[in-house]
Write an enzyme that holds these catalytic residues in place. Structure first.
Site, PDB file in Angstrom:
ATOM      1  N   ASP A 128       8.953   7.633  43.595  1.00 38.61           N
ATOM      2  CA  ASP A 128       7.707   7.468  42.868  1.00 38.61           C
ATOM      3  C   ASP A 128       7.890   6.578  41.651  1.00 38.61           C
ATOM      4  OD1 ASP A 128       6.394   9.043  44.577  1.00 38.61           O
ATOM      5  OD2 ASP A 128       5.743  10.532  43.104  1.00 38.61           O
ATOM      6  N   TYR A 186      18.948  15.085  42.938  1.00 40.46           N
ATOM      7  CA  TYR A 186      17.959  14.790  41.924  1.00 40.46           C
ATOM      8  C   TYR A 186      18.266  15.577  40.663  1.00 40.46           C
ATOM      9  CZ  TYR A 186      15.221  13.327  45.995  1.00 40.46           C
ATOM     10  OH  TYR A 186      14.783  12.732  47.138  1.00 40.46           O
ATOM     11  N   TYR A 207      10.186  16.535  49.558  1.00 41.49           N
ATOM     12  CA  TYR A 207       9.360  16.199  48.397  1.00 41.49           C
ATOM     13  C   TYR A 207       9.727  17.157  47.270  1.00 41.49           C
ATOM     14  CZ  TYR A 207       6.565  13.210  51.408  1.00 41.49           C
ATOM     15  OH  TYR A 207       6.141  12.225  52.253  1.00 41.49           O
TER      16      TYR A 207
END
Lengths: 203, 568
Positions: B380, B453, B524
């Site tokens: 993103d 992440y 996600y």
């Protein structure tokens, strides 16, 4: 957001290190921290005659709308527990990226019926588009529609027919105006019926 | 330089040897290689004589022709030329399979023929000219046409920065020439005795030898199959379209096999389609018996008045560059932001894009028309890409500069330039030239990668060490994600099962905690944390029993351990 820079790239560029001294909790400062819902969704309201059937349409910046009960809706604002939520029959999940063969809903299409002990409410879509999803969690856990109306208690996800800006929410009211309306300071011209043109608040 | 003579494939060894003898004087060294047990030869490698004597003299041509029974060869030339064929077409029907004679000029060929037999109708050779082209090649193999084609190529090549190596693509000869080739073949079979055991040299091969040579000489390049620089010549001939139409009508079943073809389209549309599908036409012609063919076509082929028309198109094949990028900004998207009407408050969120920072430089370097940015996965706009970066490939098409001009140093310099002008928002590493395999590899591993992440999470209550423990306990947790609302507009509905391999969380100040999350490709993360209206199950929100929200997200590593499999 003040937490923007708390990571630095270490010398070899491969890892990140956390500097945890700069983080401010803005809420303690008296400033609101925006939740994910507020950051990515714009809220629009459909206003009913006496407020009992107000709906909220949360529109994601990609155009997709999540339909849910407004905080003013009799089910949410009232004291009665929800006993049962009957989802609309005849819903077909659309197929593929293009969402073909999906169920199309109109403003007056019923999404579900909410039953409380004494009353039942038909919830209508209030926007036009392809019905992407109905919240099946509501059948097993009907209380969500009342307690978590802006989160797990949503009713349906709709892909508006027209992706054009504001088109799908033309008959709805912006959140700010809705708040004023709720507080009884309704000098603002709030449309009572979908037929009425141009909701206030457009630039 | 090595030339492989394809035409001698499958010929008995002594025949190959004798052919090699025939081209003696034309090549400095001949080596026969790869002779299989059955005595068949796969390829002959000859080293080409690159001197002033590059062009065969008439004696050499005569010797090459005479290699195939002199009488028969002469008779064949006579028959072809009487029917209105040109000299090189005559050579093709003998058939001469070595390149030398085709490369020689028409004068030299005439001279060679005169040496062989002075009674040949030499006046009919000169009768074949621009206004009455050869009935078989429609002028493609005639000196005059070859000269104009070569000139057109020279003109085109001027636009390019190239390095003297060219790969010629002589496009399918006009399809009607296939009919004419067959007609001439039947004519030769019927009149010239004894019959030749070998098929005539195809027009395509003939053109490769003669026209190819002419173009190479004109633009001063040498042929190299590996070259990235192409010269395409496409031929067409309108006058003989009716012949084509006839074939289509008699051989309907052959043409109908192609599913894509719609019946009842106008013939013009059909013809242009056919131009690209030579093999179908060839099949249709071959499906007819000699008698059947004679019913619908003229044997020998009819004379015509116009020479083939041609288009020249030079191009550089697609260039692929690979690298990895790091993205340090939360206001830089991966691809340029499309200004579409269906959202509010979009403007002002994005400063630039990774693609916009990387691609224009590369396009400029190769003087290219288009360049496509192909990232291996995406993130993103508000997610930083840190660590070793994300692999990407840039495909540069329509370049005017051949990549061999772009050395490793030049590419490395490009990398430095991109990083210098990127304003510190984006950094590129390991920029290098690559090939299609790498791109395929990148795409194939995209779904196998594990990603780590770093994620700043805000709870709507103060987090405790209990919460940290709850999150840290998550190992190889299966989750089911319904297509997130965030991407619902471009993805199909569905439940996707993903695995969250590992979470390591710790407390920050106030409402905040930070977690390092290692998860399967395609998970996600934002939805994993906030639950996306309860549509990702379980989520951090459901595990912790309170509202959880992602305030910052960074990709800190993309598992690249498998890169050695097929990487550059």
């Amino acid at each position: 957001m003040a937490v923007e820079d708390e990571y630095v790239i270490s010398d070899d560029g491969s890892r990140v290190k956390l500097l945890d001294n700069d983080i401010e909790d803005k809420e303690e400062d008296g400033t609101r921290v925006w939740s994910v819902l507020e950051r990515y969704y714009t809220r629009w309201y459909w206003v009913s005659e006496n407020g009992d059937e107000d709906l909220c349409v949360m529109r994601h910046s990609n155009g997709i709308c999540v339909v849910t009960l407004s905080e003013e809706h009799a089910v949410v604002a009232g004291d009665e527990d929800v006993t049962k939520v009957e989802l609309r029959e005849g819903f077909q999940e659309p197929k593929g990226k293009r969402k073909r063969q999906g169920t199309f809903v109109q403003e007056e299409s019923t999404l579900c019926t909410v039953h409380t002990k004494s009353k039942s409410y038909k919830i209508r879509a209030r926007i036009r588009g392809v019905l992407l999803e109905l919240n099946e969690n509501l059948t097993t856990n009907p209380a969500l529609i009342k307690t978590e109306n802006f989160d797990q208690g949503f009713i349906a996800i709709v892909l508006p027919k027209s992706q054009a800006q504001h088109d799908c929410v033309r008959s709805l009211t912006r959140r700010d105006d809705y708040m004023l309306h709720r507080q009884g300071r309704a000098e603002v011209d709030v449309p009572q019926h979908p037929e009425k043109e141009a909701a206030p608040g457009f630039g | 330089m090595l030339w492989i003579i394809d035409a001698v494939r499958e010929s008995p060894r002594q025949k190959v040897a004798s052919r090699v003898d025939a081209v003696e004087g034309h090549f400095s060294r001949c080596v026969i290689e790869q002779v299989s047990e059955s005595g068949h030869c796969d390829a002959v490698e000859v080293e080409r004589w690159r001197d002033s004597e590059m062009v065969m003299n008439s004696q050499a041509v005569a010797r090459a022709i005479a290699l195939h029974s002199k009488e028969r060869a002469v008779e064949c030339v006579r028959v072809v030329c009487d029917a209105g064929g040109c000299l090189r077409c005559a050579l093709r029907f003998i058939p001469i399979t070595t390149t030398g004679p085709y490369e020689s000029s028409e004068e030299i060929i005439v001279e060679a023929l005169r040496d062989l037999d002075s009674t040949l109708p030499f006046e009919s050779f000169s009768a074949v000219n621009a206004s009455a082209p050869c009935v078989c090649c429609l002028g493609m193999l005639q000196d005059s046409t070859m000269k104009t084609v070569a000139e057109a190529c020279t003109e085109y090549v001027k636009e390019f920065e190239y390095d003297g190596v060219v790969r010629l693509n002589l496009s399918a000869p006009p399809v009607c020439s296939i009919i004419r080739q067959r007609a001439m073949e039947i004519h030769v079979l019927e009149t010239v005795k004894p019959k030749s055991a070998e098929d005539p040299v195809t027009l395509r091969t003939g053109a490769k030898y003669s026209l190819g040579h002419a173009i190479e000489t004109a633009i001063g390049a040498s042929y190299d199959q590996q070259s990235d620089f192409f010269s395409n010549v496409h031929f067409r001939h309108e006058e003989s379209m009716p012949e084509m139409e006839k074939l289509v009508n008699t051989q309907k079943q052959e043409f109908r096999r192609n599913k894509r073809r719609k019946t009842n389209v106008p013939f013009e549309t059909f013809a242009s389609w056919m131009d690209r599908d030579v093999s179908t036409v060839e099949k249709a012609v071959r499906a007819l018996s000699e008698e059947g063919f004679k019913v619908q076509s003229d044997v020998p082929p009819k004379r015509c008045r116009t020479v083939v028309k041609f288009d020249v198109l030079c191009s550089v094949s697609d260039i692929l560059l690979s690298g990895r990028y790091l993205k340090f900004s939360r206001r830089v998207s991966q691809s340029p932001w499309k200004v579409e009407d269906h959202g509010e408050e979009k403007t002002g969120k994005v400063d630039s894009s990774v693609e916009d920072i990387i691609v224009p430089k590369l396009k400029e370097q190769f003087l290219a028309a288009h360049a496509t940015f192909i990232p291996g996965g995406r993130e993103d706009v508000d997610v930083r890409m840190l660590g070793t970066g994300r692999p990407f490939v840039v495909r540069i098409s329509g370049a005017k500069k051949v990549p061999s001009r772009a050395t490793e140093e030049a590419v490395a310099k490009l990398e430095v330039e991109i990083n210098r002008d990127g304003g510190g928002l984006v950094k590129v590493v390991e920029l290098a030239r690559t090939d299609k395999q790498h791109l395929e590899w990148m795409r194939s591993v995209e779904s196998q990668k594990r990603k780590t992440y770093a994620c700043v999470i805000r709870l709507n209550r103060l987090p405790s060490t209990d919460d940290v423990e709850k999150l840290n306990a998550l190992t190889d947790m299966k989750i089911i994600q319904k297509t997130p609302v965030r991407v619902f507009h471009r993805r199909s509905p569905g439940n996707r099962e993903k695995v969250v391999h590992r979470v390591s969380a710790k407390l920050l100040k106030g409402h905040y905690m930070v977690a390092e999350i290692e998860a399967e490709a395609g998970t996600y993360i934002k939805e994993l944390v906030h639950g996306d209206f309860g549509r990702t199950k379980p989520s951090f929100q459901s595990i912790l029993g309170c509202k959880a929200d992602v305030t910052q997200l960074d990709v800190i590593s993309i598992d690249v351990a498998k890169e050695t499999v097929g990487g550059d």
